[in-house]
Design a protein around this motif. Structure first.
Motif, PDB file in Angstrom:
ATOM      1  N   GLY A   3       0.797  -1.218   0.000  1.00 14.10           N
ATOM      2  CA  GLY A   3       0.000   0.000   0.000  1.00 14.10           C
ATOM      3  C   GLY A   3       0.825   1.262   0.000  1.00 14.10           C
ATOM      4  N   SER A   4       2.120   1.149  -0.342  1.00 11.63           N
ATOM      5  CA  SER A   4       2.942   2.355  -0.346  1.00 11.63           C
ATOM      6  C   SER A   4       3.990   2.248  -1.435  1.00 11.63           C
ATOM      7  CB  SER A   4       3.608   2.534   1.000  1.00 11.63           C
ATOM      8  OG  SER A   4       4.585   3.547   0.916  1.00 11.63           O
ATOM      9  N   LEU A   5       4.425   3.415  -1.924  1.00  7.53           N
ATOM     10  CA  LEU A   5       5.489   3.428  -2.923  1.00  7.53           C
ATOM     11  C   LEU A   5       6.817   3.809  -2.291  1.00  7.53           C
ATOM     12  CD1 LEU A   5       3.648   5.164  -5.882  1.00  7.53           C
ATOM     13  CD2 LEU A   5       4.523   2.853  -5.878  1.00  7.53           C
ATOM     14  N   ASP A   6       6.778   4.226  -1.041  1.00  7.08           N
ATOM     15  CA  ASP A   6       7.992   4.664  -0.371  1.00  7.08           C
ATOM     16  C   ASP A   6       8.839   3.455   0.014  1.00  7.08           C
ATOM     17  OD1 ASP A   6       9.302   7.087   1.070  1.00  7.08           O
ATOM     18  OD2 ASP A   6       9.311   5.448   2.519  1.00  7.08           O
ATOM     19  N   LEU A   7      10.133   3.502  -0.327  1.00  9.90           N
ATOM     20  CA  LEU A   7      10.976   2.319  -0.128  1.00  9.90           C
ATOM     21  C   LEU A   7      11.014   1.879   1.332  1.00  9.90           C
ATOM     22  CD1 LEU A   7      14.000   2.967  -2.467  1.00  9.90           C
ATOM     23  CD2 LEU A   7      12.332   1.168  -2.628  1.00  9.90           C
ATOM     24  N   HIS A   8      11.077   2.844   2.251  1.00  7.50           N
ATOM     25  CA  HIS A   8      11.238   2.447   3.655  1.00  7.50           C
ATOM     26  C   HIS A   8       9.933   1.974   4.264  1.00  7.50           C
ATOM     27  CE1 HIS A   8      15.474   3.440   4.238  1.00  7.50           C
ATOM     28  NE2 HIS A   8      15.250   4.092   3.120  1.00  7.50           N
ATOM     29  N   THR A   9       8.822   2.536   3.807  1.00  9.15           N
ATOM     30  CA  THR A   9       7.538   2.016   4.266  1.00  9.15           C
ATOM     31  C   THR A   9       7.357   0.587   3.769  1.00  9.15           C
ATOM     32  OG1 THR A   9       6.782   4.255   3.832  1.00  9.15           O
ATOM     33  CG2 THR A   9       5.123   2.656   4.489  1.00  9.15           C
ATOM     34  N   VAL A  10       7.745   0.347   2.508  1.00  9.71           N
ATOM     35  CA  VAL A  10       7.642  -1.011   1.967  1.00  9.71           C
ATOM     36  C   VAL A  10       8.510  -1.960   2.791  1.00  9.71           C
ATOM     37  CG1 VAL A  10       8.153  -2.462  -0.022  1.00  9.71           C
ATOM     38  CG2 VAL A  10       7.093  -0.247  -0.348  1.00  9.71           C
ATOM     39  N   ALA A  11       9.757  -1.515   3.065  1.00 12.05           N
ATOM     40  CA  ALA A  11      10.664  -2.372   3.835  1.00 12.05           C
ATOM     41  C   ALA A  11      10.071  -2.706   5.193  1.00 12.05           C
ATOM     42  CB  ALA A  11      12.006  -1.672   4.000  1.00 12.05           C
ATOM     43  N   GLY A  12       9.433  -1.710   5.836  1.00 11.71           N
ATOM     44  CA  GLY A  12       8.851  -1.958   7.155  1.00 11.71           C
ATOM     45  C   GLY A  12       7.654  -2.879   7.088  1.00 11.71           C
ATOM     46  N   SER A  13       6.876  -2.782   5.986  1.00  6.04           N
ATOM     47  CA  SER A  13       5.631  -3.543   5.949  1.00  6.04           C
ATOM     48  C   SER A  13       5.847  -4.984   5.522  1.00  6.04           C
ATOM     49  CB  SER A  13       4.640  -2.865   5.005  1.00  6.04           C
ATOM     50  OG  SER A  13       5.072  -3.058   3.683  1.00  6.04           O
ATOM     51  N   LEU A  14       7.062  -5.311   5.029  1.00  5.98           N
ATOM     52  CA  LEU A  14       7.289  -6.697   4.596  1.00  5.98           C
ATOM     53  C   LEU A  14       7.061  -7.662   5.749  1.00  5.98           C
ATOM     54  CD1 LEU A  14      10.410  -6.666   2.278  1.00  5.98           C
ATOM     55  CD2 LEU A  14       8.011  -6.692   1.700  1.00  5.98           C
ATOM     56  N   TYR A  15       7.435  -7.242   6.952  1.00  8.27           N
ATOM     57  CA  TYR A  15       7.342  -8.153   8.092  1.00  8.27           C
ATOM     58  C   TYR A  15       5.900  -8.382   8.520  1.00  8.27           C
ATOM     59  CZ  TYR A  15      12.280  -7.232   8.191  1.00  8.27           C
ATOM     60  OH  TYR A  15      13.584  -7.127   7.832  1.00  8.27           O
ATOM     61  N   GLN A  16       5.021  -7.404   8.209  1.00  7.03           N
ATOM     62  CA  GLN A  16       3.625  -7.564   8.618  1.00  7.03           C
ATOM     63  C   GLN A  16       2.853  -8.472   7.672  1.00  7.03           C
ATOM     64  OE1 GLN A  16       2.170  -3.603   8.539  1.00  7.03           O
ATOM     65  NE2 GLN A  16       3.835  -2.838   9.818  1.00  7.03           N
ATOM     66  N   HIS A  17       3.416  -8.745   6.520  1.00  8.29           N
ATOM     67  CA  HIS A  17       2.653  -9.498   5.528  1.00  8.29           C
ATOM     68  C   HIS A  17       3.256 -10.882   5.300  1.00  8.29           C
ATOM     69  CE1 HIS A  17       0.185  -6.087   4.557  1.00  8.29           C
ATOM     70  NE2 HIS A  17       1.273  -5.357   4.471  1.00  8.29           N
TER      71      HIS A  17
END
Lengths: 475, 199
Positions: A179-193
Motif C-alpha cells: 500500500g505504499s510506494l515509499d521504499l522504507h515504508t515497503v521495507a517496514g511492511s514486509l514483516y507484517q505481511h
C-alpha cells in the motif's frame, strides 16, 4: 528551500541542459556545446561533493534522498560522463550526425541517472530509469544511415520497454501488498505481511527481471552484444559505463533498502543470474572478432561478478559490489576510449586485429591498454584484481564456496581474451603504420585513466573505505 | 443499480480487450481498443474519478488513438509474414504461457486481491471535487516526479526532432560559410604519375 539546495546538482544539470539545447542553434557550433556540457558536469560534480551529507536527508516529501551512497555514486557518474565526453569529442567532430545531440541527450541521461541514484520511492526510480533509457535509445538511433545502428536501436528500445514493463509490474504487485510506494515504508511492511509471502516473491521476480535487463545479466543479456556493436562507438562508451553505476544504484535501493527482509529469496535468484553470466559472458567472448562485441560479452561477465557481492547479503558485500562497479566503469571507459583513439575519420577500428602492433606505433598508449586489459582480467596490482578479490571474499564469507570457486575458474578463462589483445599489441607486426592522431586533451585523460587503474590498484583502501561508509550509512 | 452498471462496463472492457489481440484486421483492433478505453472510463466514473475518466477519453480516444488509426491505415501491413513460424513456436510459447498463467492466478487471484481484502471505495459528499484533490497532490506532494515526467516529455520531443529532421537534399540554397571556409585540399587533388615510356 532546503529541498532545492539538496537537489542543487540535479537542478544545475537540468537548467544547463535546457540552456545548451538553445546553444545548439548558435553558429558557434559543436565546440561551444561541448565546452558548456563539460562545464555543467564539472559544476555538478563540485556541488555534489561540496553538499555531500554525513547522514540521510529527505527532500520533496520523502521522494528524494541525499545520503553518502548518492554522493559517491553521483560523483562517479559525473566523472565517468566527463571522461566519456572527452573521448568522444574528436570522433563526433569528424562525423556530422551526432555532434551536438550527443552532448545534450547525454546530459539528460546523466540527469536520469542522478534521479535514480538519489531515489527513495518506486515512482522516482521508475521515472529516472525512463528518462535515462529514453535519452540512450535516441543516442543509439542517431546514426540514421547505418543499418546496424537502426537495428541496435530497435532491439534496445523494444527490449528496454519490455524490461521497464516488467519492473513496473513487479512494483505494482509490491504496491498492492504494502500500500505504499515509499521504499522504507515497503521495507517496514514486509514483516507484517508474512502470510502473503507468495505474492511478495511473485513481485520480486519481476523486479529482479527488470533490474537484470538493465544491468544485462544472463538470461536477460541478449540485447547487449548487438547494441554495443551496432551503436556508434562514443554511444557504446557512454552506454557501457555510467548506466552501470545507476543500475547498481537501483539494485541496491530496491533489493537492499526496499526488500532486505526478503534477502533469502533474492539471494537464490541472484546466484543463478551471477553464475550464468560469468559462464556465458566469459566463454562466448573468446569467439568474438569484433572488439566492441568482445567487450560486450566481457560486460556480461563483469556484471555477474558484481552480483556476487550483492548476493552475499552483508554490508561489506554491498561495499564490495559498489567498489566493483566503480572500478568496472573506470576500466571499460578506458577500453572503449582506446577504440576511439585508434579511430580516424572514415575508419572504425572495431576489429581486434586493429590493435596489432600498437606497441610500435605508440608505446605509451599500448602500455595504457596493457594496464586496462590486465585490470579487466583481474591481474594484481591493478584495480580489477581488488574488485574481484573483494566480491569473491564476501561470497566466501557468506558461505557460497562453490560459487567462489566457479568465479575464480571463469575469471581464468576470461583472462585468455584480454591477454590475446596484449599479445597482438606487443608481438605482432602492425598492418597500419600511420601514427595515432588525437587531441592533447584526449591523450591527457587517457593517460590519467590508465594511471588511475594502477593507482587505485596500489592503494585500494581509499575507495573501499568510501564504499564502506556509503553503504553503512545507507540504511 | 451501481453493480449492474459496473458489470455492464466491465463486461464490455473484457470482451473488447480480448478482441483487440484476437481480430485479424489491425483497424478493427484499434477500434476495439477505443471501445475498451470508453468502458474503462465508465468504470472510473463509478469510482468518482471524473477527471481521469474525461482525460482518458480526451487524450487517448481523441488524440492518441486517432493518430494511431492514421498510422495503421497508412502502413500497408502484410499479415502473412507475421504469422509465419506460428506453428513452430507454438509448443514453447504455450508452455511458457501456461506456466505464467498458473503463477499469476495463484498470486494475483482472489486469495490476495479478493473483494474482502480491499477497502470499500469512499463515498464523497455532493460538493466534492476530484479534480481539485488531484491537482493539490500533484503540485505539492508529487511535485518532484511531476517535473521529471515533464523532462521526459522534453527529451521525447528533442529525440523525435533530432531523429526525423533531415536537411532537404533538393534545395539549391548556398551556404556562404562553407564556401568561404573551403581549402585547396578539398578541391584539388595532385596525382603523381609515372612518366610514359617513349619508344
Amino acid at each position: 528551500m532546503s529541498d532545492l539546495i539538496l537537489s542543487l546538482p540535479e537542478l544545475v544539470v537540468l537548467g544547463m541542459a535546457c540552456a545548451i539545447l538553445l546553444a545548439c542553434v548558435s553558429r558557434r557550433g559543436a565546440g561551444l556545446v561541448y565546452g558548456l556540457s563539460q562545464g555543467t558536469l564539472f559544476a555538478a560534480l563540485l556541488l555534489t561533493i561540496a553538499l555531500g551529507p554525513r547522514n540521510r536527508d529527505l527532500a520533496f516529501h520523502g521522494l528524494f534522498v541525499s545520503d553518502p551512497l548518492a554522493t559517491v555514486l553521483n560523483s562517479a557518474i559525473l566523472l565517468v560522463s566527463m571522461g566519456a565526453f572527452v573521448y568522444s569529442q574528436d570522433y563526433l567532430a569528424a562525423r556530422p550526425f551526432l555532434s551536438r545531440e550527443y552532448f545534450v541527450l547525454g546530459l539528460f541521461a546523466v540527469l536520469g541517472m542522478m534521479v535514480m541514484v538519489s531515489a527513495n520511492n518506486f515512482l522516482t526510480i521508475y521515472l529516472g530509469l525512463e528518462l535515462m533509457s529514453l535519452s540512450l535509445y535516441a543516442m543509439v538511433a542517431m546514426h540514421r544511415d547505418s543499418a546496424a545502428a537502426s537495428e541496435a536501436a530497435m532491439k534496445y528500445f523494444v527490449l528496454g520497454a519490455l524490461a521497464s514493463g516488467m519492473l513496473l509490474y513487479g512494483i505494482s504487485i509490491l504496491y498492492g501488498v504494502s500500500g505504499s510506494l515509499d521504499l522504507h515504508t515497503v521495507a517496514g511492511s514486509l514483516y507484517q505481511h508474512a502470510d502473503r509471502s507468495l505474492l511478495l516473491v511473485f513481485g520480486l521476480v519481476f523486479v529482479i527481471a527488470g533490474i537484470a535487463f538493465k544491468l544485462g545479466v544472463v538470461p536477460f543479456h541478449m540485447w547487449i552484444p548487438d547494441v554495443y556493436e551496432g551503436s556508434p562507438t562514443p554511444v557504446t562508451l557512454f552506454l557501457g559505463t555510467a548506466p552501470k553505476l545507476s543500475g547498481f544504484a537501483i539494485a541496491f535501493r530496491l533489493l537492499v533498502e526496499g526488500m532486505e527482509g526478503m534477502v533469502a529469496d533474492w539471494q537464490q535468484m541472484l546466484v543463478v543470474l551471477a553464475v550464468l553470466s560469468m559462464a556465458i559472458g566469459n566463454i562466448v567472448a573468446i569467439a568474438q572478432w569484433n572488439i566492441k562485441r568482445m567487450l560486450a560479452y566481457s560486460t556480461i561477465a563483469h556484471m555477474g561478478f558484481l552480483l556476487l557481492g550483492l548476493l552475499a547479503g552483508t554490508k561489506s558485500g554491498y561495499a564490495g559490489s559498489m567498489f566493483y562497479v566503480i572500478a568496472y566503469a573506470l576500466m571499460s571507459m578506458g577500453a572503449f576510449g582506446m577504440i576511439l583513439l585508434l579511430t580516424r575519420a572514415g575508419f572504425e577500428s572495431d576489429r581486434i586485429e586493429d590493435f596489432k602492433g600498437l606497441a610500435e606505433r605508440s608505446p605509451w598508449f599500448a602500455f595504457v591498454m596493457l594496464m586496462l586489459m590486465f585490470s579487466l582480467a583481474g591481474v594484481p596490482p591493478f584495480v580489477g584484481f581488488w574488485a574481484k578479490w573483494f566480491v569473491i571474499k564476501e561470497a566466501l564469507a557468506a558461505g557460497f564456496v562453490w560459487i567462489a570457486v566457479l568465479a575464480v575458474a571463469f575469471s581464468i578463462i576470461g583472462a585468455y581474451y584480454y591477454l590475446r589483445i596484449i599479445k597482438l599489441m606487443y608481438f605482432d607486426t602492425p598492418e597500419e603504420t600511420a601514427p595515432l592522431s588525437c587531441g592533447r586533451e584526449m591523450r591527457f585523460v587517457m593517460s590519467l585513466n590508465g594511471l588511475a587503474v594502477l593507482g587505485l590498484g596500489v592503494s585500494p583502501g581509499v575507495l573501499m573505505a568510501l564504499c564502506l561508509s556509503a553503504v553503512g550509512a545507507g540504511r | 443499480m451501481q453493480q449492474l452498471v459496473f458489470y455492464f462496463f466491465a463486461g464490455i472492457l473484457v470482451v473488447s480487450g480480448t478482441l483487440v489481440i484476437t481480430v485479424k484486421n489491425p483497424v478493427h483492433a484499434a477500434l476495439f481498443l477505443v471501445l475498451a478505453f470508453f468502458a474503462s472510463a465508465g468504470v472510473w466514473l463509478l469510482l468518482e474519478a471524473e477527471f481521469l475518466a474525461i482525460t482518458l477519453v480526451l487524450v487517448y480516444v481523441g488524440a492518441v488513438m486517432v493518430l494511431f488509426l492514421f498510422v495503421v491505415m497508412m502502413l500497408d501491413i502484410n499479415l502473412t509474414p507475421l504469422r509465419e513460424g506460428f506453428a513452430r513456436f507454438l509448443p514453447v510459447g504455450a508452455a511458457v504461457a501456461f506456466l505464467m498463467i498458473t503463477a499469476m492466478v495463484l498470486a494475483v487471484g482472489p486469495r490476495y486481491f479478493g473483494a474482502d481484502r480491499v477497502a470499500e471505495a469512499v463515498q464523497h459528499p455532493a460538493g466534492y471535487s476530484n479534480t481539485r484533490e488531484l491537482g493539490r497532490v500533484l503540485y505539492t506532494d508529487y511535485l518532484y516526479p511531476f517535473e521529471i515526467a515533464a523532462v521526459i516529455l522534453l527529451v521525447a520531443i528533442v529525440a523525435a526532432i533530432a531523429l526525423t529532421l533531415r536537411p532537404k537534399r533538393q534545395t539549391k540554397a548556398q551556404k556562404p560559410e562553407e564556401q568561404v571556409a573551403v581549402r585547396r585540399a578539398d578541391r584539388v587533388r595532385l596525382v603523381k604519375m609515372a612518366p610514359d615510356e617513349r619508344q
